[in-house]
Each structure stands twice: as C-alpha cells, then as structure tokens.
Design a protein around this motif. Structure first.
Motif, PDB file in Angstrom:
ATOM      1  N   ILE A  45      18.446 -16.859 -27.408  1.00 45.78           N
ATOM      2  CA  ILE A  45      18.566 -15.402 -27.517  1.00 45.78           C
ATOM      3  C   ILE A  45      19.730 -15.096 -28.450  1.00 45.78           C
ATOM      4  O   ILE A  45      20.886 -15.347 -28.120  1.00 45.78           O
ATOM      5  CB  ILE A  45      18.813 -14.757 -26.144  1.00 45.78           C
ATOM      6  N   GLY A  50      21.287  -8.681 -25.237  1.00 48.00           N
ATOM      7  CA  GLY A  50      20.062  -9.209 -24.644  1.00 48.00           C
ATOM      8  C   GLY A  50      20.358 -10.251 -23.585  1.00 48.00           C
ATOM      9  O   GLY A  50      19.663 -10.328 -22.566  1.00 48.00           O
ATOM     10  N   MET A  71      13.990  -6.703 -23.405  1.00 50.57           N
ATOM     11  CA  MET A  71      14.791  -7.186 -24.532  1.00 50.57           C
ATOM     12  C   MET A  71      14.199  -6.754 -25.856  1.00 50.57           C
ATOM     13  O   MET A  71      14.934  -6.486 -26.802  1.00 50.57           O
ATOM     14  CB  MET A  71      14.932  -8.701 -24.471  1.00 50.57           C
ATOM     15  N   ASN A  75      16.377  -4.543 -28.458  1.00 46.93           N
ATOM     16  CA  ASN A  75      16.634  -5.001 -29.817  1.00 46.93           C
ATOM     17  C   ASN A  75      15.825  -4.263 -30.864  1.00 46.93           C
ATOM     18  O   ASN A  75      16.060  -4.461 -32.058  1.00 46.93           O
ATOM     19  CB  ASN A  75      16.394  -6.507 -29.916  1.00 46.93           C
TER      20      ASN A  75
END
Length: 79
Positions: A45, A50, A71, A75
């Motif tokens: 990651i 995240g 996530m 993002n």
C-alpha cells in the motif's frame, strides 16, 4: 549516492518516520496479525492514509472488499 541529494531528502525522511511508526504501533496493538504483515502492507500500500484506514477497518472486522473500496475512494482524491 550523491551526498548533497541525500541531505536534501532528509526532511522528507524525518516526516515519514513518525507516520511509519504510528502505523506500526496501530497495527501491532489493534490487530492480531503476524508481525510480517505490517511491513508487507508498507510495501503493497503506497499511501500512508490508506494504511491507517486499513488498520481501522480491519480492526472492526471489515471485509477485504470493503477495505479495497474505502481505500479506492480515499485515494481517488489524487485523480
């Protein structure tokens, strides 16, 4: 490595070290995973926010699909 370039990147390093330590502490205290899972998440990651979100969601037993969607939404702000 060029020493002057390394010196220029030191502020970035010192900014990321506390974030990495916070992730490690949260991961080890809130989750019951093997020790090697935290560094693996760090490699997989590439987003500090995240990682923190994943720890929070995994702590409440969220499914991997839910973690992935959350996530992605987190993002997506970079798009």
């Amino acid at each position: 490595m060029n020493q002057s370039v390394f010196r220029l990147t030191l502020p970035i390093l010192f900014g990321y070290l506390p974030l990495g330590m916070a992730f490690g502490v949260l991961f080890s205290t809130q989750l019951d995973y093997a020790w090697w899972a935290a560094p693996l998440m760090g490699f997989v990651i590439y987003a500090g926010a995240g990682q923190i979100l994943a720890v929070s969601l995994l702590a409440v037993n969220a499914g991997l699909l839910e973690v992935f969607i959350a996530m992605f939404v987190l993002n997506a702000r970079h798009l």
